[in-house]
Design an enzyme around this catalytic site. Structure first.
Site, short mmCIF file in Angstrom:
data_model
loop_
_atom_site.label_atom_id
_atom_site.label_comp_id
_atom_site.label_asym_id
_atom_site.label_seq_id
_atom_site.Cartn_x
_atom_site.Cartn_y
_atom_site.Cartn_z
CB SER A 135 38.39 42.99 42.27
OG SER A 135 39.94 42.68 42.14
CE1 TYR A 148 39.03 46.81 38.23
CE2 TYR A 148 40.40 45.79 39.74
CZ TYR A 148 39.61 45.83 39.05
OH TYR A 148 38.76 44.69 39.24
#
Length: 278
Positions: A135, A148
């Site tokens: 990501s 995360y």
């Protein structure tokens, strides 16, 4: 001869679009998901080139079985795409240990264990490609998703080391770093911490609401992402890091500027921490 792909997390998002695109292009694909009924529509119509796999990446026995089934059907695995993952929203102080550890089990340890299971076959072939879906949050951190971010930074760090270890063996590694895409990540694939601390309302709370509210309207198109990933894998010189989305590129460049500013400003202090040469 077309490469054989094994893709995790194919029920939704990047995994679904990538496996659908590859099968339509004639590639052999092992399509994996926790529930095979969720991928039945993907593999239907491709009896020779598609293999449906029941795979929960937190279960080592299912990892081992799935990899062996793919090898038994296709004889090799050329590309592993570690796509399975979940999100979690909460300020660092609000986040619950059990939920955070579960996210690490999926996003990081599941990815690592899949990689370790596939590597022996790739080493024997002296060829292969590991594609890890990380990501932009593995390069740039944001309030409300700190843990995360931590899972994706871990993926980035592992992948970079792996690339240096496997390059002499003919095995390539690519870290895919998307920004906002129209997947389920900000929807049903991410839970909220039930703990809410008012002091974080303007930072973590505001960003959580913004991301949730934007879900389904992100600029990134998963179908175009699938095409981009295949293009990178099939290129003669695939990138170590493949950014996807204009926001990912902007965020990464901003991060580079911030790093350079700190490095340059504190250069004298940094260098001064070494012992003087005798």
């Amino acid at each position: 001869m077309k490469k054989v792909w094994l893709i995790t997390g194919c029920s939704t998002g990047f995994g679904r679009e990538l496996s659908t695109y590859l099968l339509a292009q004639g590639y052999p694909v092992a399509v994996a998901a926790r529930k095979t009924e969720d991928i039945k529509d993907i593999v239907e119509g491709f009896p020779e080139t598609a293999l449906s796999l029941k795979l929960d990446v937190t279960k080592p026995a299912e990892i081992k079985t799935s990899v062996q089934q793919a090898l038994d059907k296709f004889g090799r695995i050329d590309v592993l795409v570690n796509n399975a993952g979940i999100g979690y929203f909460g300020a660092v102080e609000e986040s619950e240990d059990e939920a955070v550890r579960n996210m690490f089990e999926i996003n990081f340890f599941g990815l690592a264990n899949m990689t370790k299971e596939v590597l022996p076959a790739m080493r024997k072939q002296r060829s292969g490609h590991i594609v890890n879906i990380a990501s932009i949050g593995g390069l740039v951190s944001f309030p409300a998703v700190g843990f995360y971010n931590a899972t994706k930074y871990a993926v980035d760090g592992l992948s970079e080391a792996l690339a240096k270890e496997t390059a002499p063996l003919g095995i390539k590694v690519t870290i895919v770093a998307p920004s906002g895409f129209r997947t389920d990540w900000a929807g049903r694939s991410a839970n909220n911490s039930p703990v809410v601390i008012e002091d974080y309302a303007a930072t973590a709370g505001a960003n959580k609401d913004s991301i949730r509210g934007y879900s389904g309207n992100q600029p990134g198109d998963p179908k175009l992402a699938a095409i981009a990933i295949v293009k990178a894998v099939e290129s003669a010189e695939p990138p170590l890091r493949l950014l996807l989305g204009a926001a990912a590129l902007k965020g990464a460049r901003n991060k580079l500027e911030l790093l350079k500013k700190d490095f340059d400003t504190w250069e004298e202090t940094t260098v001064g921490a070494d012992s003087p040469k005798a």
